[in-house]
Design a protein around this motif. Structure first.
Motif, PDB file in Angstrom:
ATOM      1  N   MET A  74      43.592  44.133  41.456  1.00  0.00           N
ATOM      2  CA  MET A  74      43.580  42.636  42.152  1.00  0.00           C
ATOM      3  C   MET A  74      42.796  42.437  43.617  1.00  0.00           C
ATOM      4  SD  MET A  74      47.248  40.900  40.886  1.00  0.00           S
ATOM      5  CE  MET A  74      46.687  39.328  41.604  1.00  0.00           C
ATOM      6  N   THR A 105      39.056  43.040  43.114  1.00  0.00           N
ATOM      7  CA  THR A 105      38.290  42.021  42.360  1.00  0.00           C
ATOM      8  C   THR A 105      38.493  40.566  42.955  1.00  0.00           C
ATOM      9  OG1 THR A 105      40.261  41.725  40.822  1.00  0.00           O
ATOM     10  CG2 THR A 105      38.252  43.344  40.099  1.00  0.00           C
ATOM     11  N   GLN A 129      41.032  38.924  43.655  1.00  0.00           N
ATOM     12  CA  GLN A 129      42.151  37.972  43.301  1.00  0.00           C
ATOM     13  C   GLN A 129      43.062  37.863  44.123  1.00  0.00           C
ATOM     14  OE1 GLN A 129      43.805  39.219  39.151  1.00  0.00           O
ATOM     15  NE2 GLN A 129      42.359  40.515  38.984  1.00  0.00           N
ATOM     16  N   ALA A 135      41.787  35.200  46.020  1.00  0.00           N
ATOM     17  CA  ALA A 135      41.939  33.931  45.400  1.00  0.00           C
ATOM     18  C   ALA A 135      43.290  33.334  45.692  1.00  0.00           C
ATOM     19  CB  ALA A 135      41.511  34.316  43.819  1.00  0.00           C
ATOM     20  N   LEU A 171      39.365  35.823  38.488  1.00  0.00           N
ATOM     21  CA  LEU A 171      40.421  35.268  37.730  1.00  0.00           C
ATOM     22  C   LEU A 171      41.644  35.993  37.784  1.00  0.00           C
ATOM     23  CD1 LEU A 171      38.424  33.784  34.619  1.00  0.00           C
ATOM     24  CD2 LEU A 171      39.058  32.471  36.626  1.00  0.00           C
ATOM     25  N   PHE A 172      42.837  35.416  37.536  1.00  0.00           N
ATOM     26  CA  PHE A 172      43.930  36.575  37.467  1.00  0.00           C
ATOM     27  C   PHE A 172      43.993  37.317  36.265  1.00  0.00           C
ATOM     28  CE2 PHE A 172      45.271  32.889  40.579  1.00  0.00           C
ATOM     29  CZ  PHE A 172      45.178  33.636  41.603  1.00  0.00           C
ATOM     30  N   ASP A 173      43.902  38.385  36.086  1.00  0.00           N
ATOM     31  CA  ASP A 173      43.781  39.032  34.729  1.00  0.00           C
ATOM     32  C   ASP A 173      45.008  39.028  34.008  1.00  0.00           C
ATOM     33  OD1 ASP A 173      45.133  40.999  36.106  1.00  0.00           O
ATOM     34  OD2 ASP A 173      43.320  42.335  36.829  1.00  0.00           O
ATOM     35  N   PHE A 174      46.129  38.685  34.375  1.00  0.00           N
ATOM     36  CA  PHE A 174      47.298  38.608  33.729  1.00  0.00           C
ATOM     37  C   PHE A 174      47.525  37.203  32.953  1.00  0.00           C
ATOM     38  CE2 PHE A 174      47.927  38.342  38.255  1.00  0.00           C
ATOM     39  CZ  PHE A 174      48.779  37.167  38.486  1.00  0.00           C
TER      40      PHE A 174
END
Ligand SMILES: Nc1ncnc2c1ncn2[C@@H]1O[C@H](COP(=O)(O)OP(=O)(O)OP(=O)(O)O)[C@@H](O)[C@H]1O
Ligand SMILES: [Mg+2]
Lengths: 263, 247
Positions: free
Chosen positions: A126, A129, A131, A134, B93-96
């Motif tokens: 996370m 990338t 995240q 974000a 994007l939140f991958d989960f």
């Protein structure tokens, strides 16, 4: 010669500085996670998700490890003290060892390997990338959202898993003792209740909770400190496992000494 | 109120020994589309992270809507970030979570909308960026790069921000999707302009930039080389910019 010595001192100095820096970072991380643990909103659902995830990830290995540990341990004790009529001792020795040491430590090693690694891998990927950025942009603290549920989750799961370890290990030992070594089942359980008390079980559970906390803090710290792409994630995951396991083994010693004094 | 939504005053940033931003002094006009243009490694993403307060300047101040953002404490800063919507370079994007849940995420966190209202708003946002129902319930790993960008855009818009930031929103997209995304950014901008909406786009697509931007900030090696309105930019004599324009 002088040059060489100076170079040595220099490199020792550098490692010391980086160690101190690392410890400083880690301490800062720990205090931040503690701060965000008590700050609302409390993310109960995320916590339960993590407990479920960790249980799911380790329960099978815990079962396997514990049943064989119990069985082998009973067998070894029997073989080791065959000369002095072992029937009365096997039950208490195995059960006390399981409750105080084997269940929390071996569960800790399993959880460090399975869950500590997963924490570092998930959070690390996370991080690389963006995240976590974000989350931050949306005003959500990454420590609160990602680290706290994992740390608390590990703190809660570990005693549960350790209790399961104890129960299953006990059953494994009981089976070997009564069905293979043909020890009288009544004697076996009688001796356990003669020598054991609840405090011993509690000691093991406290250890498990402490290990869970440490595994959680180390795993999430490694995740947040990942830099530089997929390779960095692999490195962080590896560090989480290694440091998680070492910490469990080392802290176990100090915890044993400490708990012996207060319990 | 200043004519600028974002102002950099003597901003420098060092990572370790290397200086990434050199003494920046400029403002980003409120209500306009400003593009930050520059080669890879020029410091564009780092600049954007300063606006969001994700990175603090080594020296100088970053002022957003009159607030010196690098002086805000942790909690006020978080509160303040609701002013921003952000689309990340690789979507982030939140991958989960599925596409739907990604867009619903900020709504669930920060609004008291009912499940039905969230459903309507999310599907509306996804539709407006060209994501159909089927893709809405897929995980990011099952989407193409272009679709992820569009979901990221929908997520960035969910809370009706005042300043929208786009980090290379069209890199890796085909020319048609690129135009669609630019049209979408422009549309979004015009729809919100009455409440002082500013759009800040990072790009190295010179043609789209000239077509869609009001102002252009050209960065090279951590410095702002030019900051002009688009018409003047096209006539710039700066050799690096001329080279960029002739691509
Ligand atoms: N956290 C960090 N630590 C150290 N160096 C960094 C960090 N973030 C960025 N940099 C360095 O700063 C420089 C500018 O990076 P930045 O990501 O801002 O460039 P960019 O203009 O966005 O490039 P691109 O078009 O490739 O996205 C790069 O050399 C990068 O290696
Ligand atoms: Mg960038």
């Amino acid at each position: 010669m002088v040059q060489l010595v100076l170079k040595q001192i220099n490199s020792i100095g550098e490692s010391l500085i980086s160690l101190v820096n690392g410890l400083g970072d880690f301490t800062l991380f720990v205090s931040r996670t503690i701060f965000w643990t008590f700050k609302p909103p409390y993310r109960v659902k995320l916590l339960f998700d993590q407990i479920y995830f960790m249980g799911n990830k380790s329960i099978f290995i815990i079962f396997l490890t514990s049943v064989f540990t119990g069985a082998v341990f009973a067998m070894q004790i029997y073989l080791g003290i065959k000369a002095i009529n072992p029937d009365s001792f096997i039950g208490p020795i195995v059960t006390i060892a399981l409750a105080k040491e084997l269940a929390p430590v071996l569960s800790g090693l399993v959880v460090a390997g399975r869950c500590g690694a997963a924490m570092a891998a998930q959070i690390g990927s996370m991080k690389v990338t963006e995240q976590i950025d974000a989350l931050e942009v949306m005003g959500i603290n990454g420590y609160q959202y990602l680290a706290v549920p994992r740390i608390l989750g590990a703190m809660i799961s570990m005693p549960l898993l350790s209790a399961i370890f104890l129960l299953v290990g006990y059953t494994g030992a009981w089976l070997i003792a009564t069905k293979v070594l043909m020890i009288d089942p009544t004697l076996y359980t009688q001796k356990i209740s003669d020598f054991m008390n609840l405090g011993m079980v509690v000691e093991g559970l406290i250890k498990a909770a402490v290990f869970g906390y440490l595994i959680g803090v180390i795993g999430t710290y490694q995740g947040f400190n990942v830099t530089g792409g997929a390779e960095g994630v692999g490195k962080g995951t590896n560090m989480a496992v290694v440091w998680g396991m070492i910490t469990v083994l080392v802290i176990d010693y100090f915890l044993t000494t400490f708990l012996a004094q207060i319990l | 109120m200043s004519e600028y939504s974002v102002e950099f005053k003597n901003v420098s940033k060092k990572f370790g020994e290397s200086t990434i931003l050199h003494d920046l002094n400029f403002g980003i006009h409120e209500g306009k589309i400003t593009t930050i243009l520059g080669f890879s490694g020029a410091g564009k993403t780092t600049l954007m992270k300063h606006i969001l307060g994700l990175v603090k300047p080594t020296t100088g101040e970053v002022i957003v809507k009159g607030t010196t953002i690098n002086e805000l404490g942790e909690l006020p800063l978080r509160e303040f970030r609701r002013n921003f919507g952000m689309v990340f370079q690789y979507a982030a994007l939140f991958d989960f979570l599925t596409s739907f849940e990604n867009v619903a995420f900020p709504l669930r966190e920060f609004t008291k909308l009912s499940e039905k209202e969230i459903q309507d708003k999310v599907l509306g946002l996804l539709e407006s960026v060209g994501i159909n129902r089927e893709a809405a319930y897929k995980l990011p790993s099952e989407l193409s790069g272009g679709m992820r960008k569009r979901v990221g855009l929908a997520r960035g818009l969910a809370l009706d921000p005042h300043i929208m930031l786009y980090d290379e929103p069209t890199s890796g997209l085909d020319p048609i999707t690129t135009h669609m995304v630019y049209d979408l950014m422009k549309e979004t901008h015009l729809r919100n302009i009455s409440r002082g909406f500013s759009s800040i786009i990072i790009s190295h697509d010179i043609h789209a930039t000239i077509k869609y931007s009001d102002y252009i900030v050209f960065m090279e090696k951590g410095r702002v080389v030019e900051h002009l309105d688009t018409e003047s930019f096209k006539r710039s004599e700066n050799p690096v910019i001329r080279r960029f324009l002739e691509l």
